[in-house]
Design a protein around this motif. Structure first.
Motif, PDB file in Angstrom:
ATOM      1  N   VAL A  52       7.293  60.786  -5.164  1.00 40.91           N
ATOM      2  CA  VAL A  52       8.097  61.199  -6.312  1.00 40.91           C
ATOM      3  C   VAL A  52       7.301  60.983  -7.588  1.00 40.91           C
ATOM      4  O   VAL A  52       6.574  59.995  -7.731  1.00 40.91           O
ATOM      5  N   LEU A  53       7.431  61.932  -8.502  1.00 40.87           N
ATOM      6  CA  LEU A  53       6.850  61.847  -9.835  1.00 40.87           C
ATOM      7  C   LEU A  53       7.978  61.722 -10.841  1.00 40.87           C
ATOM      8  O   LEU A  53       8.870  62.572 -10.885  1.00 40.87           O
ATOM      9  N   ASP A  54       7.945  60.672 -11.656  1.00 46.47           N
ATOM     10  CA  ASP A  54       8.930  60.475 -12.716  1.00 46.47           C
ATOM     11  C   ASP A  54       8.289  60.902 -14.030  1.00 46.47           C
ATOM     12  O   ASP A  54       7.376  60.251 -14.541  1.00 46.47           O
ATOM     13  N   VAL A  55       8.771  62.026 -14.579  1.00 39.96           N
ATOM     14  CA  VAL A  55       8.229  62.590 -15.811  1.00 39.96           C
ATOM     15  C   VAL A  55       8.937  61.950 -17.004  1.00 39.96           C
ATOM     16  O   VAL A  55      10.154  61.765 -16.989  1.00 39.96           O
ATOM     17  N   ALA A  56       8.168  61.630 -18.043  1.00 42.93           N
ATOM     18  CA  ALA A  56       8.690  60.906 -19.207  1.00 42.93           C
ATOM     19  C   ALA A  56       9.308  59.583 -18.752  1.00 42.93           C
ATOM     20  O   ALA A  56      10.456  59.272 -19.035  1.00 42.93           O
ATOM     21  N   CYS A  57       8.502  58.804 -18.054  1.00 41.76           N
ATOM     22  CA  CYS A  57       9.006  57.618 -17.348  1.00 41.76           C
ATOM     23  C   CYS A  57       9.221  56.416 -18.245  1.00 41.76           C
ATOM     24  O   CYS A  57       9.703  55.375 -17.788  1.00 41.76           O
ATOM     25  N   GLY A  58       8.865  56.501 -19.523  1.00 40.53           N
ATOM     26  CA  GLY A  58       9.083  55.375 -20.420  1.00 40.53           C
ATOM     27  C   GLY A  58       8.332  54.136 -19.954  1.00 40.53           C
ATOM     28  O   GLY A  58       7.160  54.194 -19.587  1.00 40.53           O
ATOM     29  N   THR A  59       9.028  53.006 -19.936  1.00 39.97           N
ATOM     30  CA  THR A  59       8.389  51.749 -19.526  1.00 39.97           C
ATOM     31  C   THR A  59       8.493  51.504 -18.028  1.00 39.97           C
ATOM     32  O   THR A  59       8.201  50.405 -17.557  1.00 39.97           O
ATOM     33  N   GLY A  60       8.911  52.520 -17.266  1.00 41.94           N
ATOM     34  CA  GLY A  60       8.849  52.431 -15.806  1.00 41.94           C
ATOM     35  C   GLY A  60      10.012  51.736 -15.130  1.00 41.94           C
ATOM     36  O   GLY A  60       9.910  51.380 -13.949  1.00 41.94           O
ATOM     37  N   GLU A  61      11.140  51.556 -15.821  1.00 40.43           N
ATOM     38  CA  GLU A  61      12.266  50.872 -15.198  1.00 40.43           C
ATOM     39  C   GLU A  61      12.888  51.683 -14.062  1.00 40.43           C
ATOM     40  O   GLU A  61      13.253  51.129 -13.027  1.00 40.43           O
ATOM     41  N   GLU A  72       5.467  56.473  -2.118  1.00 36.84           N
ATOM     42  CA  GLU A  72       4.459  56.834  -3.113  1.00 36.84           C
ATOM     43  C   GLU A  72       5.144  57.283  -4.403  1.00 36.84           C
ATOM     44  O   GLU A  72       5.941  58.229  -4.389  1.00 36.84           O
ATOM     45  N   VAL A  73       4.842  56.613  -5.503  1.00 37.01           N
ATOM     46  CA  VAL A  73       5.431  56.976  -6.783  1.00 37.01           C
ATOM     47  C   VAL A  73       4.333  57.129  -7.826  1.00 37.01           C
ATOM     48  O   VAL A  73       3.276  56.505  -7.751  1.00 37.01           O
ATOM     49  N   ALA A  74       4.595  57.984  -8.805  1.00 33.93           N
ATOM     50  CA  ALA A  74       3.703  58.164  -9.951  1.00 33.93           C
ATOM     51  C   ALA A  74       4.567  58.464 -11.162  1.00 33.93           C
ATOM     52  O   ALA A  74       5.712  58.921 -11.044  1.00 33.93           O
ATOM     53  N   GLY A  75       4.022  58.187 -12.318  1.00 36.08           N
ATOM     54  CA  GLY A  75       4.744  58.456 -13.557  1.00 36.08           C
ATOM     55  C   GLY A  75       3.904  59.291 -14.493  1.00 36.08           C
ATOM     56  O   GLY A  75       2.675  59.365 -14.378  1.00 36.08           O
ATOM     57  N   LEU A  76       4.591  59.925 -15.443  1.00 35.58           N
ATOM     58  CA  LEU A  76       3.952  60.654 -16.534  1.00 35.58           C
ATOM     59  C   LEU A  76       4.663  60.256 -17.811  1.00 35.58           C
ATOM     60  O   LEU A  76       5.896  60.243 -17.862  1.00 35.58           O
ATOM     61  N   GLU A  77       3.907  59.924 -18.858  1.00 30.76           N
ATOM     62  CA  GLU A  77       4.515  59.461 -20.104  1.00 30.76           C
ATOM     63  C   GLU A  77       3.590  59.821 -21.262  1.00 30.76           C
ATOM     64  O   GLU A  77       2.379  59.635 -21.181  1.00 30.76           O
ATOM     65  N   LEU A  78       4.172  60.348 -22.331  1.00 29.58           N
ATOM     66  CA  LEU A  78       3.402  60.764 -23.491  1.00 29.58           C
ATOM     67  C   LEU A  78       2.891  59.573 -24.296  1.00 29.58           C
ATOM     68  O   LEU A  78       1.831  59.641 -24.911  1.00 29.58           O
ATOM     69  N   SER A  92       1.523  49.518  -6.844  1.00 24.73           N
ATOM     70  CA  SER A  92       0.654  50.656  -6.542  1.00 24.73           C
ATOM     71  C   SER A  92       1.231  51.873  -7.261  1.00 24.73           C
ATOM     72  O   SER A  92       2.365  51.858  -7.727  1.00 24.73           O
ATOM     73  N   GLY A  93       0.461  52.915  -7.371  1.00 29.40           N
ATOM     74  CA  GLY A  93       0.910  54.089  -8.099  1.00 29.40           C
ATOM     75  C   GLY A  93       0.262  54.141  -9.467  1.00 29.40           C
ATOM     76  O   GLY A  93      -0.239  53.143  -9.984  1.00 29.40           O
ATOM     77  N   THR A  94       0.298  55.321 -10.062  1.00 28.83           N
ATOM     78  CA  THR A  94      -0.385  55.568 -11.324  1.00 28.83           C
ATOM     79  C   THR A  94       0.587  56.140 -12.334  1.00 28.83           C
ATOM     80  O   THR A  94       1.470  56.929 -11.984  1.00 28.83           O
TER      81      THR A  94
END
Length: 248
Positions: A52-61, A72-78, A92-94
């Motif tokens: 799963v990809l969390d877009v605009a994930c903020g601080t990852g909560e 498997e998880v990944a985030g995207l944040e501006l 783990s994860g980016t």
């Protein structure tokens, strides 16, 4: 970005990243329930989902809770400041620095989500569709896209005023905000006062978030090659329901 729809600024990002988790914990935001709701929507449509990809994930909560449901998880944040906080929470994860409208990670996921109404930063329907297409392009065929919408023209409370006072062992944070409708958007102004051992500081931020309709979201999903559903009883999220699509 520039103009009234500016999503980030370096000073604001650093200030908010520092108090974000404290503020939302004090306001009672249930990140675990919201992540569970997303996981249910994904599992109902793709039981074998692993990534799963969390877009605009903020601080990852949300992201760190999604990590309990998906291997498997990944985030995207501006915001680079928020990325740093989020990545520290993941064993783990980016967490990638990137814009929701135009990122390209070069891989696909079983699920992509965008939560906390961040989709409202899209400035018009064309930009909403571009954002949804970008996210859908990161889905494997049969993958699931989950959108937590911003308020709509029918649900937005014009002139809404909110306040919060939260604290931990070293800080007290006061936040007051005012939201007002301006055409098809909501102007959201927030002021923060933070008191800690170093003294008292104040900062503020004005954001514009677009009030998209139900039909706007459904149309954006379809234009991105996905099925389109509005789940009003998905649970775990604050009164707006969720939009879900499966990539054809």
């Amino acid at each position: 970005m520039t103009g009234q729809h500016t999503m980030t600024s370096a000073a604001y990002d650093a200030d908010v990243a520092e108090i974000y988790d404290l503020l939302y914990a004090g306001r009672g935001k249930d990140f675990a329930a919201e992540a569970d709701a997303v996981a249910r929507v994904v599992r109902d449509r793709r039981p074998q989902a692993r990534s799963v990809l969390d877009v605009a994930c903020g601080t990852g909560e949300h992201l760190r809770r999604l990590a309990a449901a998906f291997p498997e998880v990944a985030g995207l944040e501006l915001s680079p400041a928020m990325c740093t906080v989020a990545e520290a929470k993941l064993p783990s994860g980016t967490v990638h620095v990137g814009d929701m409208r135009s990122f390209a990670l070069g891989r696909e996921f079983d699920a992509v989500c965008i939560l906390t109404g961040t989709i409202g930063y899209a400035r018009d329907v064309d930009e909403l569709c571009a954002t949804v297409r970008t996210m859908a392009a990161h889905l494997a065929p049969g993958g699931v896209l989950v959108i937590d919408p911003w308020w709509s023209p029918d649900t937005f409370l014009d002139g809404h005023v909110a306040h919060d006072v939260v604290h931990d062992d070293t800080r007290t944070v006061v936040r007051v905000s005012h939201s007002a409708r301006q055409g098809l958007a909501a102007r959201h102004e927030a002021h923060y006062v933070v008191a800690d051992g170093g003294g008292i500081r104040h900062f503020s931020h004005v954001q514009m978030l677009t009030l998209f309709t139900r039909e706007d979201y459904l149309g954006a999903l379809r234009s991105a090659g996905c099925t389109a559903e509005h789940l009003t009883d998905a649970g775990g999220l604050p009164g707006r329901g969720l939009f879900a699509g499966v990539r054809r």
